[in-house]
Design a protein around this motif. Structure first.
Motif, short mmCIF file in Angstrom:
data_model
loop_
_atom_site.label_atom_id
_atom_site.label_comp_id
_atom_site.label_asym_id
_atom_site.label_seq_id
_atom_site.Cartn_x
_atom_site.Cartn_y
_atom_site.Cartn_z
N ARG A 240 32.78 42.09 44.31
CA ARG A 240 33.68 41.22 45.08
C ARG A 240 33.47 39.76 44.68
O ARG A 240 34.42 39.02 44.42
N ASN B 163 35.98 37.49 42.41
CA ASN B 163 36.44 36.30 43.10
C ASN B 163 36.26 35.07 42.21
O ASN B 163 37.16 34.24 42.06
N VAL C 241 41.05 43.61 43.65
CA VAL C 241 39.65 43.92 43.91
C VAL C 241 39.55 45.25 44.66
O VAL C 241 38.73 46.11 44.33
#
Lengths: 514, 319
Positions: free
Chosen positions: B278, B282, B291
């Motif tokens: 994640r 990001n 994602v």
């Protein structure tokens, strides 16, 4: 020719329908089969014997297409075959009937028999009428007491096995392999199976019969082949041999049950069961076991023997009666209390009830006595190893290391682990339910010796068994059960087999077996 | 003293997930200049600590052969209590939050034990019911923390290390020891591996099951308190879908849904894998929806690889 009598099992003189020649199968690090020959003639029962791990199952898996041999030939009906998978072998006419049953219990007999090959009509719809007719044809051949639309889940184990055989017949097989077919059958149910096997023979099917039970093999087979440690040790005609010779071929020594070595010194009552009942299961069961004594409990499956043991152990709630341990009324409410008070139960089904198959040997061994190897809830690795090593040596358990998962051990070694687990709880009473079921001859006699030694060192032992030689060879006294009641008690050294059979089949009824 | 090797051996072998975690770590270190820094790493630990704490408890429940779907709701309730009751007393609020988790866990465990109804169903019911309780209690309002000590705690550090990361790692260590070294841990494996054999060995199934539900309930509540502290607020929808993230992490870590097998070391790997993915994506400015797609695909592929790797080959050789 009508049903052939056991005495006249002369070898059948015919060209083999199936031949295995020079089969070699290697697994990483192990030669499971080394240059093994085997053949089956049409209409004969060819028994295959060997201790666990001798390679019987591997040979049969090669035959049925589950494994592929590294070397050697499979010749079926004069043609060399290379079975790539079980389906291929089945289509060619070689069917294996498994030890473990693989039926769908929510489906009917007919659906199970034709599972995966249901007859179809247009638009891929199931042809129910043809299914029914085909199934009835098969059921006629089996002569068994159930209908095509019975749910398999509602049938007894013996009848389920008939369904399994029916499934094999759906392929019109030339060779049928039975792997320990009677392991879960009672003496009562076996003749039905024998009849089916005999009638298959009469129809010219070749039968391979794997079993540990000598009486069955001598009763059924025409020829006997023996494997030892992956090697073929020979084939003999059943009519020309005896149990001693076969045993020697299997384990390289002869082996007899040693009645003389039974325990002889008994102390006070350790267990006393007084008028114990569980509604609709068993009624008014009373008996006792003294310190240092082996009491055998003999009866058919379903007679209530295991249920009595479970009730003593606190797994079932009695509707009446008392369990007295070492002079105290105990009536355990759960297994934990029973274990804490010194009762040990080696259950009937090792894999389902006795072991955590995914755990290693050491962890299984200490499972019932974790408090003895831990302090303040934390376990001590060294103490656990000590316990494991102690029983590992004392019982000659064959494992490469304590880290081995018990699921990978042979039946005999698994059973030793279960027994070791209980010995470490230092029980006062040891209950063994079918202690040698599905275990090879060598380990069997080791376990028998172990049980006798335990009794001699003061344990009170209750052995539940369906095998008469085991009960006779071990017990000081024998309690016979039939239909939830104790029907008789015998002196283990002075009892006729006839009397025993009568007691466990209901008094008046005459035994029909040979 | 135990050697490092003996310490990490635990019950399971090194989990494939750790290979994956290391691969991800290297990948993102190369792909993003911001990834490999002390600040970012501790950031990942803080971000994963909520799911991670619950996953520790969930590992126990799942090895035990059960599952708990109510953890997200328990987290939400606990967060609301921890913030909502602060008007009375700060200590009382936190205590009430934690106790609510313990009680709800005990209730889950008790019902599963005594009725024999599948844990999936029981905790599904609890998930719905507890979420309802949150709305009843909060009246659909979000609460904001007025106590500065509480609101600061979630973002505080000891030296350079965030407190939440420290709490998570210490809890992981403790739970690892409980699982591998105590008789409760061993019995948890036994009951999950074969309940019948466990009964035969005199193990009290119900007791161990209940303890494990209490453990996961406690960790869910603790995660709720810490999350509320981190955000300085509690919303009634807090913790939605958390049960799914937690189960994903635990399963990625090699714990079997059927019970009897798993490890905290693996779960830690699973939690980190999700956290790194994640965070890394990001940083690479991958849109959030991708994602999710990637995480879903990875979950399934890891299980396929695991299945291939652990195919029963050794089984054929019997000793």
């Amino acid at each position: 020719m009508n049903a052939s009598s056991p005495q006249s099992r002369q070898p059948i003189d015919a060209a083999p329908i199936l031949e295995l020649k020079g089969i070699t199968k290697r697994f990483p690090g192990v030669v499971a089969l080394n240059n093994v020959d085997f053949d089956v003639r049409p209409g004969e029962v060819h028994a295959l014997l060997g201790e666990n791990g001798a390679g019987k199952s591997t040979l049969m898996k090669v035959l049925a297409g589950k494994h592929q041999a590294n070397e050697g030939k499979i010749i079926l009906g004069g043609q060399e075959m290379a079975f790539e998978n079980p389906k291929h072998a089945k289509r060619a006419g070689v069917v294996l009937i498994h030890q473990e049953q693989s039926l769908v219990s929510e489906m009917t007999v007919a659906e199970n028999i034709f599972l995966g090959s249901l007859p179809r009509k247009s638009f891929n719809r199931v042809d129910w009428r043809k299914l029914r007719e085909d199934t009835n044809k098969i059921l006629e051949r089996l002569k068994c007491g159930f209908q095509h639309d019975d749910l398999v889940g509602s049938l007894s184990i013996a009848k389920k096995q008939m369904v399994e055989i029916g499934r094999a017949l759906a392929f019109t097989p030339q060779v049928v392999v039975f792997d320990e077919p009677t392991a879960s059958l009672t003496d009562h149910e076996k003749p039905v199976l024998y009849d089916v096997i005999n009638s298959l023979c009469e129809q010219g099917v070749g039968i391979v019969y794997i079993s540990h039970r000598m009486d069955e093999i001598f009763h059924l087979s025409h020829r006997i082949s023996v494997l030892r440690d992956g090697e073929y040790t020979g084939t003999v005609n059943t009519a020309d041999t005896n149990e001693d010779e076969i045993t020697r071929m299997m384990i390289g020594r002869s082996l007899t049950l040693d009645h003389a070595s039974k325990p002889t010194d008994f102390g006070d009552n350790m267990l006393e069961v007084r008028h114990l009942s569980v509604k609709r299961v068993f009624e008014d069961v009373s008996f006792n076991v003294r310190k240092g004594e082996i009491v055998g409990m003999y009866g058919l499956v379903g007679a209530g023997r295991s249920e009595v043991a479970e009730t003593i152990f606190g797994l079932r709630k009695p509707s009446a009666g008392d369990v007295v341990l070492d002079g105290e009324v105990v009536n355990f409410r759960n297994s934990h209390d029973a274990v804490m008070s010194g009762v040990a139960l080696v259950p009937e089904d090792r894999k389902d009830q006795g072991l955590i198959l995914g755990m290693n040997c050491r962890d299984n061994m200490t499972l019932a006595s974790l408090s003895s190897v831990s302090s303040l809830g934390f376990m001590t690795s060294a103490k656990e190893r000590e316990v494991y090593d102690k029983y590992h040596q004392a019982m000659k358990i064959k494992t490469p290391s304590w880290r081995q998962k018990v699921g990978n051990l042979s039946g005999g070694n698994q059973q030793k682990i279960v027994i070791g687990k209980w010995l470490h709880t230092q029980p006062k009473l040891l209950i063994l339910d079918e202690p040698t079921r599905g275990i090879d001859v060598g380990s069997k006699s080791e376990i028998h010796t172990l049980v006798k030694d335990l009794a001699k060192s003061g344990y009170a032992v209750l052995v539940i068994s369906s095998e008469m030689p085991e009960v006779l060879g071990l017990s000081n006294r024998i309690i016979a059960m039939y239909d939830g009641r104790v029907t008789a008690e015998f002196d283990g050294d002075n009892v006729s087999e006839d009397a025993l059979v009568q007691a466990i089949t209901g008094m008046g009824k005459q035994a029909q077996a040979s | 003293m135990t050697s490092m090797k003996g310490f990490f051996r635990g019950r399971a072998k090194i989990q494939p997930i750790w290979v994956f975690v290391i691969a991800l770590f290297i990948f993102f270190s190369v792909m993003s200049e911001y990834f490999l820094s002390f600040g970012n790493i501790s950031n990942i630990l803080v971000q994963t600590s909520t799911i991670g704490l619950i996953a520790l408890g969930m590992t126990f429940v799942m090895i035990n052969g059960n599952i708990d779907l109510s953890v997200g709701a328990i987290l939400g309730l606990s967060a609301s209590l921890a913030v909502g009751l602060q008007a009375i007393s700060m200590t009382l609020a936190i205590l009430a939050a934690l106790v609510s988790g313990i009680l709800l866990g005990a209730l889950n465990g008790f019902v599963v034990w005594k009725t024999g109804v599948n844990a999936f169903i029981v905790t599904l019911g609890a998930m719905l019911g507890v979420r309802g309780l949150i709305f009843l209690y909060t009246g659909e309002q979000s609460f904001f923390a007025m106590n500065f000590a509480f609101a600061d705690f979630g973002t505080s550090t000891i030296g350079p290390v965030p407190v939440l990361a420290i709490i998570f790692l210490i809890c992981a260590l403790i739970m690892h020891l409980v699982l591998t070294r105590t008789s409760h841990g061993r019995n948890t494996f036994a009951v999950g591996g074969n309940p019948e054999a466990s009964i035969d060995a005199g193990i009290r199934l119900g007791r161990h099951m209940m303890i494990n539900f209490i453990i996961v309930g406690f960790f869910a509540a603790l995660a709720g308190v810490l999350l509320a502290s981190q955000m300085g607020a509690a919303t009634p929808n807090l913790g939605r879908d958390y049960e799914l993230w937690v189960i994903t992490a635990v399963v990625l870590g090699g714990t079997k849904l059927t019970g009897g097998y798993g490890s905290i070391v693996g779960t830690l790997g699973g939690v980190l894998a999700i956290g790194i993915l994640r965070n890394g994506m990001n940083l690479m400015q991958v849109p959030a929806f991708y994602v999710l797609v990637i995480l879903g695909a990875i979950l399934i592929s890891v299980l396929i690889i695991d299945k291939k790797l652990n195919a029963p080959s050794a089984k054929e050789v019997r000793i």
